[in-house]
Design a protein around this motif. Structure first.
Motif, PDB file in Angstrom:
ATOM      1  N   ASP A  57       7.979 -78.536 -39.066  1.00  0.00           N
ATOM      2  CA  ASP A  57       7.193 -79.614 -39.668  1.00  0.00           C
ATOM      3  C   ASP A  57       7.254 -80.925 -38.899  1.00  0.00           C
ATOM      4  O   ASP A  57       6.691 -81.927 -39.340  1.00  0.00           O
ATOM      5  N   HIS A  58       7.941 -80.933 -37.752  1.00  0.00           N
ATOM      6  CA  HIS A  58       8.090 -82.179 -36.988  1.00  0.00           C
ATOM      7  C   HIS A  58       7.896 -81.897 -35.506  1.00  0.00           C
ATOM      8  O   HIS A  58       8.332 -80.853 -35.015  1.00  0.00           O
ATOM      9  N   PRO A  59       7.268 -82.800 -34.771  1.00  0.00           N
ATOM     10  CA  PRO A  59       7.136 -82.613 -33.326  1.00  0.00           C
ATOM     11  C   PRO A  59       8.494 -82.719 -32.648  1.00  0.00           C
ATOM     12  O   PRO A  59       9.410 -83.370 -33.175  1.00  0.00           O
ATOM     13  N   PRO A  60       8.683 -82.092 -31.487  1.00  0.00           N
ATOM     14  CA  PRO A  60       9.999 -82.103 -30.820  1.00  0.00           C
ATOM     15  C   PRO A  60      10.522 -83.513 -30.553  1.00  0.00           C
ATOM     16  O   PRO A  60      11.725 -83.757 -30.659  1.00  0.00           O
ATOM     17  N   GLU A  61       9.630 -84.430 -30.222  1.00  0.00           N
ATOM     18  CA  GLU A  61      10.086 -85.784 -29.883  1.00  0.00           C
ATOM     19  C   GLU A  61      10.599 -86.553 -31.091  1.00  0.00           C
ATOM     20  O   GLU A  61      11.214 -87.622 -30.948  1.00  0.00           O
ATOM     21  N   ALA A  62      10.368 -86.026 -32.307  1.00  0.00           N
ATOM     22  CA  ALA A  62      10.823 -86.711 -33.521  1.00  0.00           C
ATOM     23  C   ALA A  62      12.292 -86.456 -33.821  1.00  0.00           C
ATOM     24  O   ALA A  62      12.893 -87.158 -34.632  1.00  0.00           O
ATOM     25  N   ILE A  63      12.892 -85.445 -33.184  1.00  0.00           N
ATOM     26  CA  ILE A  63      14.274 -85.069 -33.469  1.00  0.00           C
ATOM     27  C   ILE A  63      15.219 -85.886 -32.613  1.00  0.00           C
ATOM     28  O   ILE A  63      15.103 -85.923 -31.385  1.00  0.00           O
ATOM     29  N   GLN A  64      16.177 -86.542 -33.261  1.00  0.00           N
ATOM     30  CA  GLN A  64      17.174 -87.362 -32.585  1.00  0.00           C
ATOM     31  C   GLN A  64      18.551 -86.866 -33.000  1.00  0.00           C
ATOM     32  O   GLN A  64      18.966 -87.058 -34.139  1.00  0.00           O
ATOM     33  N   LEU A  65      19.263 -86.212 -32.100  1.00  0.00           N
ATOM     34  CA  LEU A  65      20.578 -85.667 -32.404  1.00  0.00           C
ATOM     35  C   LEU A  65      21.675 -86.657 -32.051  1.00  0.00           C
ATOM     36  O   LEU A  65      21.504 -87.513 -31.182  1.00  0.00           O
ATOM     37  N   SER A  66      22.813 -86.511 -32.734  1.00  0.00           N
ATOM     38  CA  SER A  66      23.967 -87.352 -32.415  1.00  0.00           C
ATOM     39  C   SER A  66      25.225 -86.492 -32.354  1.00  0.00           C
ATOM     40  O   SER A  66      25.600 -86.010 -31.300  1.00  0.00           O
ATOM     41  N   GLY A  67      25.898 -86.226 -33.503  1.00  0.00           N
ATOM     42  CA  GLY A  67      27.176 -85.532 -33.476  1.00  0.00           C
ATOM     43  C   GLY A  67      27.072 -84.020 -33.444  1.00  0.00           C
ATOM     44  O   GLY A  67      26.028 -83.426 -33.719  1.00  0.00           O
ATOM     45  N   THR A  68      28.200 -83.378 -33.107  1.00  0.00           N
ATOM     46  CA  THR A  68      28.323 -81.918 -33.107  1.00  0.00           C
ATOM     47  C   THR A  68      29.641 -81.535 -33.780  1.00  0.00           C
ATOM     48  O   THR A  68      30.554 -82.344 -33.930  1.00  0.00           O
ATOM     49  N   MET A  69      29.733 -80.280 -34.160  1.00  0.00           N
ATOM     50  CA  MET A  69      30.968 -79.763 -34.756  1.00  0.00           C
ATOM     51  C   MET A  69      30.912 -78.245 -34.750  1.00  0.00           C
ATOM     52  O   MET A  69      29.838 -77.652 -34.880  1.00  0.00           O
ATOM     53  N   ILE A  70      32.073 -77.605 -34.565  1.00  0.00           N
ATOM     54  CA  ILE A  70      32.158 -76.157 -34.716  1.00  0.00           C
ATOM     55  C   ILE A  70      32.872 -75.864 -36.028  1.00  0.00           C
ATOM     56  O   ILE A  70      33.852 -76.518 -36.381  1.00  0.00           O
ATOM     57  N   GLN A  71      32.352 -74.893 -36.802  1.00  0.00           N
ATOM     58  CA  GLN A  71      32.977 -74.513 -38.057  1.00  0.00           C
ATOM     59  C   GLN A  71      34.018 -73.417 -37.830  1.00  0.00           C
ATOM     60  O   GLN A  71      34.097 -72.820 -36.747  1.00  0.00           O
ATOM     61  N   GLU A  72      34.799 -73.138 -38.878  1.00  0.00           N
ATOM     62  CA  GLU A  72      35.870 -72.148 -38.765  1.00  0.00           C
ATOM     63  C   GLU A  72      35.334 -70.775 -38.379  1.00  0.00           C
ATOM     64  O   GLU A  72      36.020 -70.003 -37.709  1.00  0.00           O
ATOM     65  N   ASP A  73      34.105 -70.465 -38.809  1.00  0.00           N
ATOM     66  CA  ASP A  73      33.522 -69.159 -38.494  1.00  0.00           C
ATOM     67  C   ASP A  73      32.829 -69.130 -37.138  1.00  0.00           C
ATOM     68  O   ASP A  73      32.170 -68.150 -36.792  1.00  0.00           O
ATOM     69  N   GLY A  74      32.960 -70.219 -36.365  1.00  0.00           N
ATOM     70  CA  GLY A  74      32.407 -70.250 -35.008  1.00  0.00           C
ATOM     71  C   GLY A  74      30.972 -70.704 -34.906  1.00  0.00           C
ATOM     72  O   GLY A  74      30.414 -70.745 -33.799  1.00  0.00           O
TER      73      GLY A  74
END
Length: 335
Positions: A52-69
């Motif tokens: 529902d959004h164009p690629p340029e609309a996405i702005q990422l910041s943080g990351t994290m890995i969960q216990e299940d990988g």
């Protein structure tokens, strides 16, 4: 050109990154030697897209890995034509496929209330039972801090603030913002960031919440938070971590004139740990760390810079990364 925005070192020594290039947001997985991990999407990276959004609309910041990988990223959508942001979480499997069991088609979206200009998630931390903490800001007048808790499948955690994102404005501040978050072993949530009081300079803030989203009144004599002003300079906490003994380490900067100066502060876990002096009880700073609980960084005479990230080694030594003048610096401190 591409720019890395955030990085996490994984238990298997792989490196999880968010990155941006003109018009695109990326999640990248590298092997320990710096080469792409071809087990992730067959090439080591994936372009994050939403139907529902164009690629340029996405702005990422943080990351994290969960216990299940599984790999999590957070950030926001920019809603074109509305001048608004919607916060987002997105999750991928270790093979690079989007995790359709998370939220709706792999995405969880937090929409802004009509009176708020937008919401953004900047960082995440793991909670018990594979729950997910997210921190950020609500863009409005005033700007308030945002804290939210999700179940592992992306549903709102009903035990936290009745399942709603928690918007916090401290006192009568113009800006309250969380920039770092961690969960204590007892489930309490510690955040660090900045507050800007009307007509005053910015101060560093450290706050602690119970697992239900209310302030922990055992922290700082019933207030639940503590403010630290640095010699009347503009100051802000940019990252934080918890030591094994519960003490809170905050990376920050102070604005001195036109220059940013990196500083590390360490706070007591509770007032019962602090000396009985009125100053120690009021500041919550641990005077055994640096000078009066503060360490200002000096790289061979260069003091200008800002800390962007910090971490603890297994031996509890403190490692921080920061800008230094026009370059980059890495420093390590004894606990």
């Amino acid at each position: 050109p591409s720019v890395a925005l955030h990085a996490d070192v994984l238990p298997d020594d792989k490196i999880l990154l968010t990155s941006k290039s003109p018009g695109f947001a990326w999640i990248v997985v590298l092997l320990g030697d710096g080469t792409f991990d071809n087990s992730f999407n067959r090439n080591g990276y994936v372009n994050v897209r939403h139907p529902d959004h164009p690629p340029e609309a996405i702005q990422l910041s943080g990351t994290m890995i969960q216990e299940d990988g599984k790999y999590l990223a957070c950030g926001a959508f920019w809603i074109n034509g509305q001048d608004r942001h919607q916060a987002l979480f997105v999750r991928y499997l270790k093979n690079g496929n989007i995790d359709a069991t998370f939220g709706k088609a792999g995405f969880v979206i937090i929409k802004a209330e009509p009176e708020i200009e937008g919401v953004r998630i900047h960082h995440m931390a793991a909670q018990h039972n594979q729950r997910i903490l997210g921190i950020g800001i609500s863009l409005g007048r005033p700007v308030s801090a945002l804290l939210t808790s999700l179940e592992s499948d992306g549903r709102a955690n009903s035990e936290f603030n009745n399942g709603l994102p928690l918007h916090t404005r401290l006192d009568n501040t113009e800006i309250t913002a969380w920039n770092g978050v961690a969960q204590q072993p007892d489930g309490k949530v510690v955040v660090a960031g900045e507050v800007v009081e009307s007509g005053h300079m910015a101060s560093i803030v450290v706050a602690r919440f119970l697992s239900n989203g209310t302030f922990d009144e055992s922290f700082n004599q019933g207030r639940g938070y503590v403010l630290t002003a640095l010699d009347e300079h503009w100051a802000a906490g940019t990252a934080m971590t918890l030591q094994r003994d519960g003490k809170i380490v905050v990376a920050a900067f102070a604005k001195v004139g036109d220059a940013l100066v990196p500083v590390i502060l360490r706070y007591w876990h509770s007032s019962s740990d602090a000396p009985s002096s009125a100053n120690a009880q009021a500041s919550y700073l641990d005077p055994s760390f640096g000078k009066d609980g503060q360490v200002y960084l000096d790289f061979n005479g260069t003091t200008e810079g800002a800390i962007s990230a910090g971490a603890l080694q297994p031996d509890q030594k403190i490692v921080v990364a920061c800008s230094v003048g026009s370059g980059f610096g890495l420093a390590r401190f004894n606990p």
